[in-house]
Design an enzyme around this catalytic site. Structure first.
Site, short mmCIF file in Angstrom:
data_model
loop_
_atom_site.label_atom_id
_atom_site.label_comp_id
_atom_site.label_asym_id
_atom_site.label_seq_id
_atom_site.Cartn_x
_atom_site.Cartn_y
_atom_site.Cartn_z
N ASN A 9 0.88 -1.15 -0.07
CA ASN A 9 -0.08 0.20 -0.02
C ASN A 9 0.89 1.24 -0.03
OD1 ASN A 9 -1.96 1.79 0.45
ND2 ASN A 9 -2.59 1.42 2.62
N LYS A 11 -0.04 4.25 -0.19
CA LYS A 11 -0.42 5.58 -0.04
C LYS A 11 -0.04 6.55 -0.68
CE LYS A 11 -0.25 3.28 4.68
NZ LYS A 11 -0.25 3.47 6.04
N HIS A 99 -9.68 1.22 4.35
CA HIS A 99 -8.50 1.42 5.15
C HIS A 99 -8.71 2.36 6.11
CE1 HIS A 99 -4.37 2.57 6.17
NE2 HIS A 99 -3.97 1.45 5.62
N GLU A 101 -7.11 4.63 7.32
CA GLU A 101 -6.87 6.28 7.23
C GLU A 101 -7.96 6.79 6.65
OE1 GLU A 101 -3.00 5.62 5.40
OE2 GLU A 101 -2.13 5.01 7.45
N GLU A 171 -5.89 -4.98 10.19
CA GLU A 171 -4.93 -4.00 10.55
C GLU A 171 -5.38 -3.17 11.81
OE1 GLU A 171 -2.66 -2.85 6.61
OE2 GLU A 171 -4.47 -1.50 6.70
N GLY A 177 2.08 2.18 10.88
CA GLY A 177 2.95 3.05 10.68
C GLY A 177 3.49 3.69 12.02
N SER A 216 2.83 -2.28 10.24
CA SER A 216 4.31 -2.34 10.41
C SER A 216 4.99 -3.63 10.26
CB SER A 216 4.51 -1.97 12.05
OG SER A 216 4.15 -0.45 12.38
P1 PGA Z 1 2.69 0.22 7.74
O1 PGA Z 1 1.05 0.60 7.14
O2 PGA Z 1 3.18 -1.00 7.10
O3 PGA Z 1 3.16 1.63 7.19
O4 PGA Z 1 2.20 0.19 9.31
C1 PGA Z 1 0.24 -0.64 6.59
C2 PGA Z 1 -0.96 0.08 6.02
O5 PGA Z 1 -1.33 1.12 6.60
O6 PGA Z 1 -1.77 -0.79 5.05
#
Ligand code: PGA
Length: 255
Positions: A9, A11, A99, A101, A171, A177, A216
């Site tokens: 992803n 982003k 997601h 976010e 998630e 993140g 992560s």
């Molecule tokens: P990250 O993000 O691996 O940077 O924690 C995962 C995601 O948001 O899909």
């Protein structure tokens, strides 16, 4: 046996120049491996302006590409939105849905998430439905009820049949993140819960459904996460932007 899936992803990261380099490196490292065996599927979910670039670079490779969001509407006066058929025009086969976010920063409700999931299904895209609890929810002991609510909203609109071919990504919001990963045991427990909840509707489907973990995921924790019986791969944010990291995560999924 379920085929593992590692999905990047990106982003809101990338540029024409950096994408070119990253994708060339991924093709070079992964194409032969993926071609030779089908235990792993690899996907990158990229920002929409780069669909054409990604399509032209990945065409003919074993790496699939997809989107990070889709409109629930087919077409019309929805300024700034992108429809499922537009994604398909550029060869996207998958799309992330809900997601955290998007849920947290853009106010996507369970209801909207369910409508987007259904729009993706109707168009023939593979939805990757993201679910997960916040830190506060985990600490208050309501993780399972949050996940149940998020899954049930989709069940209500699409039914259990909507989950054929779909992917669920667990998630935990507190792990995204942040560098904090759920332990393999913590993640496995939630994955097993999701599978068990869906198996109440259709045991065979639940057994086939791929449930990937995100939050992560890195080269040095991927193998232990992917070794868990209900973890079928990963949704990878930050580490998907670094080719060596992403390739190592894919390798951990094949071993
Ligand atoms: P990250 O993000 O691996 O940077 O924690 C995962 C995601 O948001 O899909």
């Amino acid at each position: 046996m379920r085929q593992k899936l590692v999905a990047g992803n990106w982003k809101m990261h990338g540029s024409l120049q950096s994408n070119q380099i990253l994708l060339a490196q991924l093709r070079e490292s992964l194409d032969a491996k993926l071609g030779a065996q089908s235990r792993l599927e690899v996907l990158v979910c990229v920002p929409a302006p780069y669909f054409a670039q990604v399509q032209s670079i990945l065409n003919g490779s074993s790496i699939a590409w997809g989107a990070q969001n889709v409109s629930q509407h087919k077409s019309g006066a929805y300024t700034g939105e992108i429809s499922a058929s537009m994604l398909q025009d550029f060869g996207c086969r998958h799309v992330l849905i809900g997601h955290s976010e998007r849920r947290g920063m853009y106010g996507e409700t369970d209801f909207e998430v369910a409508a987007k999931f259904q729009a993706a299904k109707m168009a023939g895209l593979i939805p990757v439905l993201c679910v997960g609890e916040t830190l506060q929810e985990r600490e208050s002991g309501v993780t399972e009820s949050v996940i149940a609510r998020q899954i049930d909203a989709v069940l209500e609109v699409s039914g259990i049949d909507g989950f054929w071919q779909a992917v669920v990504a667990y998630e935990p919001v507190w792990a995204i993140g942040t560098g904090k990963t759920a332990s393999p045991g913590q993640a496995q427990a939630v994955h097993a819960y999701i599978r068990q909840r869906l198996s109440q509707h259709h045991a065979g489907l639940a057994e086939q459904l791929r449930i990937v973990y995100g939050g992560s995921v890195k080269a040095d924790n991927a193998a232990e996460l992917f070794a868990m019986p209900d973890i079928d791969g990963g949704l990878v944010g930050g580490a998907s932007l670094v080719s060596a990291e992403f390739v190592a995560i894919c390798e951990a999924a094949c071993s």
